[in-house]
Design an enzyme around this catalytic site. Structure first.
Site, PDB file in Angstrom:
ATOM      1  N   HIS A 152       5.998 -30.018  70.467  1.00 40.60           N
ATOM      2  CA  HIS A 152       5.991 -31.284  69.725  1.00 40.60           C
ATOM      3  C   HIS A 152       7.274 -32.092  69.961  1.00 40.60           C
ATOM      4  O   HIS A 152       7.322 -33.280  69.610  1.00 40.60           O
ATOM      5  CB  HIS A 152       5.841 -31.041  68.226  1.00 40.60           C
ATOM      6  CG  HIS A 152       4.533 -30.451  67.831  1.00 40.60           C
ATOM      7  ND1 HIS A 152       3.336 -30.980  68.233  1.00 40.60           N
ATOM      8  CD2 HIS A 152       4.238 -29.364  67.066  1.00 40.60           C
ATOM      9  CE1 HIS A 152       2.345 -30.252  67.729  1.00 40.60           C
ATOM     10  NE2 HIS A 152       2.868 -29.267  67.032  1.00 40.60           N
ATOM     11  N   ASP A 189      -2.384 -24.125  72.129  1.00 38.14           N
ATOM     12  CA  ASP A 189      -2.021 -24.145  70.710  1.00 38.14           C
ATOM     13  C   ASP A 189      -3.065 -24.941  69.918  1.00 38.14           C
ATOM     14  O   ASP A 189      -3.729 -25.829  70.467  1.00 38.14           O
ATOM     15  CB  ASP A 189      -0.653 -24.792  70.548  1.00 38.14           C
ATOM     16  CG  ASP A 189      -0.049 -24.606  69.174  1.00 38.14           C
ATOM     17  OD1 ASP A 189       0.727 -23.657  68.989  1.00 38.14           O
ATOM     18  OD2 ASP A 189      -0.366 -25.414  68.274  1.00 38.14           O
TER      19      ASP A 189
END
Length: 367
Positions: A152, A189
């Site tokens: 992220h 993920d």
């Protein structure tokens, strides 16, 4: 057979030092006030989900249940210049200025504790070491057990518990120093790897493939139409999935989308942002341990076919300690040469076994 292939796991206890404890005082700031306001409005006590116990649980499980062919090593921490290939100097200077301090970095509740910067540079460095080990032929595949996670983290800011984009740092290092021209990054993920996508958005030499729980699930990006831009248009592949998606859907996505894309791209190196939160006991999606084994096998076959097996995985999310530890071990078994199961719709194995058990009661066949 497990043990036929060599696997190196990279781990360093320095990464356990990242431990934002939300009840302790943080540097006063506008962000700190906003986060405190968010936390105070919750009707339950919130603790930082990305904690040292994640790595500790994995390491303990692997120590108690070792996988043949797997060895452990530690890599050096990443340097400023290595990080600067994917992050701006302004961001890195700010991040490094927080060494020894506690601070909230954004409204995503990403925070640092006194040892977080040391932990983050160790995480990025061990991702680099994993890539170096497979490119140099020291091991057939590698798994960087690192935290804080990275996918992220954007060029200019931290997000989603991620400080430095570990897999992006490793990919950039492979291209800058190890002679790799085309890098495939697979992100399985449960959350979309927005930071990795952003870093390589216009880069035709990095193919980014991401399966994730569809928006509005955090971070709300990764729509089907997000395919890159400029020279990189078409080199970003997003596969947003409903929360019910499990083994069969993942296998289809990897075989029907990733495999032909990889065959077209012909990577020199394959990297995986390996999150274990798609497991059915975690926060989203419905993968089983067998599902992780199958997608690992598919990625491994891509690496075998195109780049002499050069495959490195980098840990991302996974918050159920049991499924995280067992999921990592399941992946390592396949990397080490273990058998790959045939996937079936959930419950079908049990129905087949029950049918076999009861069949004699409804036939006259006594044999």
């Amino acid at each position: 057979m497990i043990g036929e292939r060599s696997v190196t796991v990279f781990f360093d206890e320095l990464m356990l030092g990242h431990n934002p404890e939300v009840d302790l005082p943080f540097i006063p700031s506008r962000v700190e006030k906003r986060v405190r306001a968010i936390l105070q409005n919750l009707d339950f006590r919130w603790s930082y989900p990305e904690h040292p116990g994640r790595l500790a649980a994995i390491k303990q499980h692997l120590d108690e249940h070792p996988v043949a062919g797997v060895q452990f090593k530690s890599g050096a921490s990443a340097t400023y210049d290595q990080l600067g290939r994917v992050h701006t100097t302004t961001y890195l200077d700010h991040l490094f200025s927080l060494a020894g301090k506690r601070a909230w970095l954004d409204r995503d509740t990403t925070a640092v504790s006194p040892d977080s910067i040391e932990a983050a540079t160790a995480a990025a460095g061990n991702a680099i070491a994993a890539v170096e080990s497979v490119v140099n032929g020291d091991t057939q595949s590698a798994f960087a057990l690192v935290r804080p996670p990275g996918h992220h983290a954007e060029p200019v800011r931290a997000r989603g518990f991620c400080l430095l984009n570990n897999v992006a740092v490793a990919a950039a290092h492979a291209r800058a120093k190890l002679g790799c021209e085309r890098v495939l990054i697979v992100d399985w993920d449960a959350h979309h790897g927005n930071g990795t996508q952003d870093i390589f958005w216009a880069d035709p030499d990095v193919l980014f493939f991401d399966t994730h729980c569809a928006a509005p699930f955090y971070p709300g990006t990764g729509h089907l139409e997000e395919v890159g831009a400029g020279l990189g248009e078409g080199y970003t592949i997003n596969v947003p999935l409903p929360e019910t998606a499990g083994d069969i859907a993942f296998e289809a996505a990897f075989r029907d989308i990733l495999v032909p894309a990889a065959d077209y791209f012909e990577p020199d190196l394959v990297l995986v942002s390996a999150g274990f939160d798609p497991h059915r006991n975690d926060m989203a999606l419905n993968l089983t341990y067998n599902g992780f084994k199958v997608i690992t096998s598919i990625v491994q076959s891509i690496a075998d076919r195109h780049c002499n097996g050069r495959l490195a995985l980098v840990l991302e999310g996974g918050y159920s300690l049991t499924s995280l530890a067992h999921g990592v071990r399941a992946v390592l078994e396949v990397l080490a040469g273990g058998d790959v199961p045939e996937l079936m719709e959930s419950g079908m194995r049990e129905v087949t076994a029950a049918a076999e058990f009861h069949r004699a009661a409804f036939t006259d066949d006594e044999t």
